[in-house]
Design an enzyme around this catalytic site. Sequence first.
Site: not given
Ligand code: NAP
Length: 248
Positions: A64, A91, A143, A156, A158-160, A189
Amino acid sequence: MNLLQDKVALITGASRGIGKAIALKFASEGANIAFTDLKDDENMASLVKELEGMGVKAKGYASNAADTEETAKTVAAVAADFGRIDILVNNAGITKDGLLLRMSEDQWDAVINVNLKSVFNFTKAVAPIMSSQRSGSIISMSSVVGVSGNAGQTNYSASKAGIIGFTKSVAKEFGKRGIRANAVAPGFIITDMTAQLSEEVRKDWASKIPLHRGGTPEDVANVCLFLGSELSSYVSGQVLHVCGGMNM
Ligand code: NAP
């Protein structure tokens, strides 16, 4: 010559989505891959298999990212298993959207802890290793909403935004040790995360993007490859937007 030959990359939250695309992209350029995810499940096992099939060393760690103690143990295990860490990709991330007046303390804490505290946890644990190597590249997933804000995503955003301030400070603290730190700001994405949005919201977003399409995880992975490799040897403290021109 591969861009990341024999480098070791540690990627958090990589069993699916953008993290997985980064793992595959880095492996295709010769990097050995350590990655984390919450659970040691089928997704983790199949990614290890896929990476090994590409001829690199790969291992998944159930961890985690929001837990400081667990992170320290995970990073120590990665260093013992792989011998070094050249690239860290922070990530792992989640959303728990809602308008501010309806947002619970739990929604706020969960998103700040998984998205922002995780970046502190992993960077703090990896920095001494990179410092002793006198080199390293730290890439953190921000983000576009961390730059511009978004109604319904105060937690979200604020975190980013926090990741951006953190990244710039790390770039200043560790530059003299040969460590670079940069943030990536993806726009819309296409992953499981954005699949949660309604069709209407997704169409509205796409219409506002100059390139008129959502991004792919590989679009983001390509920029991470640039930041992880020597192609970006003089780039630090920056935020690279990967958003099809949505944010300018
Ligand atoms: P996603 O498909 O929801 O995948 C997120 C991954 O993070 C999953 O493998 C998840 O594991 C893992 N995760 C969640 N909580 C965790 C924790 N506490 N410890 C370890 N792993 C954890 O998300 P994504 O779209 O690929 O996003 C990846 C990153 O890009 C994130 O930081 C997101 O905020 C950022 N982002 C995404 C977008 C977008 O449009 N998709 C845009 C801007 C930024 P589980 O499989 O176990 O749930």
